[in-house]
Design an enzyme around this catalytic site. Sequence first.
Site, PDB file in Angstrom:
ATOM      1  N   GLU A  44       0.828  -1.210   0.000  1.00  0.00           N
ATOM      2  CA  GLU A  44       0.000   0.000   0.000  1.00  0.00           C
ATOM      3  C   GLU A  44       0.864   1.262   0.000  1.00  0.00           C
ATOM      4  OE1 GLU A  44      -3.370   0.661  -0.143  1.00  0.00           O
ATOM      5  OE2 GLU A  44      -3.504  -1.435  -0.752  1.00  0.00           O
ATOM      6  N   CYS A 199     -13.288   2.533 -14.278  1.00  0.00           N
ATOM      7  CA  CYS A 199     -13.712   3.880 -13.891  1.00  0.00           C
ATOM      8  C   CYS A 199     -12.514   4.828 -13.911  1.00  0.00           C
ATOM      9  CB  CYS A 199     -14.372   3.858 -12.520  1.00  0.00           C
ATOM     10  SG  CYS A 199     -15.377   5.322 -12.213  1.00  0.00           S
ATOM     11  N   CYS A 206     -17.862   2.800 -19.068  1.00  0.00           N
ATOM     12  CA  CYS A 206     -19.093   2.566 -18.316  1.00  0.00           C
ATOM     13  C   CYS A 206     -19.910   1.391 -18.849  1.00  0.00           C
ATOM     14  CB  CYS A 206     -19.932   3.835 -18.302  1.00  0.00           C
ATOM     15  SG  CYS A 206     -19.089   5.213 -17.547  1.00  0.00           S
ATOM     16  N   CYS A 209     -19.069  -1.645 -17.059  1.00  0.00           N
ATOM     17  CA  CYS A 209     -19.003  -1.540 -15.597  1.00  0.00           C
ATOM     18  C   CYS A 209     -20.115  -2.340 -14.918  1.00  0.00           C
ATOM     19  CB  CYS A 209     -19.082  -0.076 -15.203  1.00  0.00           C
ATOM     20  SG  CYS A 209     -19.133   0.167 -13.433  1.00  0.00           S
ATOM     21  N   CYS A 215     -25.460   3.730 -11.477  1.00  0.00           N
ATOM     22  CA  CYS A 215     -24.475   4.806 -11.342  1.00  0.00           C
ATOM     23  C   CYS A 215     -25.112   6.119 -11.797  1.00  0.00           C
ATOM     24  CB  CYS A 215     -23.235   4.504 -12.174  1.00  0.00           C
ATOM     25  SG  CYS A 215     -22.080   5.880 -12.172  1.00  0.00           S
TER      26      CYS A 215
HETATM   27  S1  SF4 Z   1     -20.760   3.392 -14.618  1.00  0.00           S
HETATM   28 FE1  SF4 Z   1     -20.173   4.815 -12.997  1.00  0.00          FE
HETATM   29  S2  SF4 Z   1     -18.890   3.654 -11.627  1.00  0.00           S
HETATM   30 FE2  SF4 Z   1     -19.046   2.494 -13.537  1.00  0.00          FE
HETATM   31  S3  SF4 Z   1     -17.262   3.136 -14.745  1.00  0.00           S
HETATM   32 FE3  SF4 Z   1     -18.939   4.460 -15.334  1.00  0.00          FE
HETATM   33  S4  SF4 Z   1     -18.780   6.246 -13.995  1.00  0.00           S
HETATM   34 FE4  SF4 Z   1     -17.532   4.623 -13.082  1.00  0.00          FE
END
Ligand code: SF4
Length: 355
Positions: A44, A199, A206, A209, A215
Amino acid sequence: LRAVLQEQDKSDFAQRLLAWHEVSGRKDLPWQHNTTPYRVWISEIMLQQTQVATVIPYYQRFMRSFPSLSALAAADIDEVLHHWSGLGYYARGRNLHKTAQLIGQEYGGEFPQTLDEVVALPGIGRSTAGAILSIASGQRQPILDGNVKRVLARYFTIEGWPGKTAVAEKMWAYADRLTPHENVATYTQAIMDLGASLCSRTKPSCLLCPVNDDCSAYKNGVPTDYPHSKPKKATPVRTVRMWIIENGKGDFLLERRPPTGIWGGLWGLPEQALDEQADDWLLQHHWQALSQQALPPMRHTFSHFHLDIQPVHVKVDQNNGEIMEAQRWLWYKPASSKGGLAAPVSKLLEQVMKR
Ligand code: SF4
């Protein structure tokens, strides 16, 4: 009902993230094997401000030389810094060594296990502490590094700059709400991975995602508007009184400006600080006003400040105030003199002549 819905939210978010991580997450990084608080801690700290690909060889070499907390505590500081050479931010290396010795003295060489104790160690912030305790010890502790801040800011469309305490606190509350009770270690890896991969800062993917259904930024078509950036400082404003002294021939008094500063060396209207008495200036320069009138204020904007000008038009007797210093003062004849005046000065003279 609200509490039940929130619980539902949380488990949905976490479950979708975990399922995505199972397929697409990074599971083979060196610090993801034989996880111990010590190994997670070192990774980390190395990963702060440094890319994963850069960190891997450094991490492996570090672990070969200092495989345990006690080995690090017993090492010579120069030896530790030698292993850090190339990673930058040497304070991190120094802190690691200091902290390893402190854990030896205060905790008998065992990494402490409460959040308060870990956060109190040199060089370990709240998010790093959360990562160590969740990944290595399976404790339910939220994290909030830069990547997670980005995900949360977008998912919940959190307004404001995360550098502000109130905004960060809001993010911590959301981070806590989403952190599941089970599989915390994998969840922590997964949310960090999501921020580091799909992201991303400038081009989030997105469509791929796992949490795009809910989101908020994605649904509103504005993912890259979040997180908000640091607010720009307001442009400073300076103020000045400018004297438009006109003689009976319709000439205007100009003063040569000092060689440095704005309009350095050019001819301009005489100036006075706004907080000084206007009449004092006239007296000091031996002008006897036939008439005196404040004109509407004018703003002139430079690259780094606004200049708010308060113009005052004064008519004087033509023979009044002999000009002794020709280098410094001149009577400007608008009809025959050409150019060389700063923009706001020309503008003010034009305004006065139109009256
Ligand atoms: S949907 Fe939302 S959380 Fe997912 S990559 Fe796109 S901006 Fe990021």
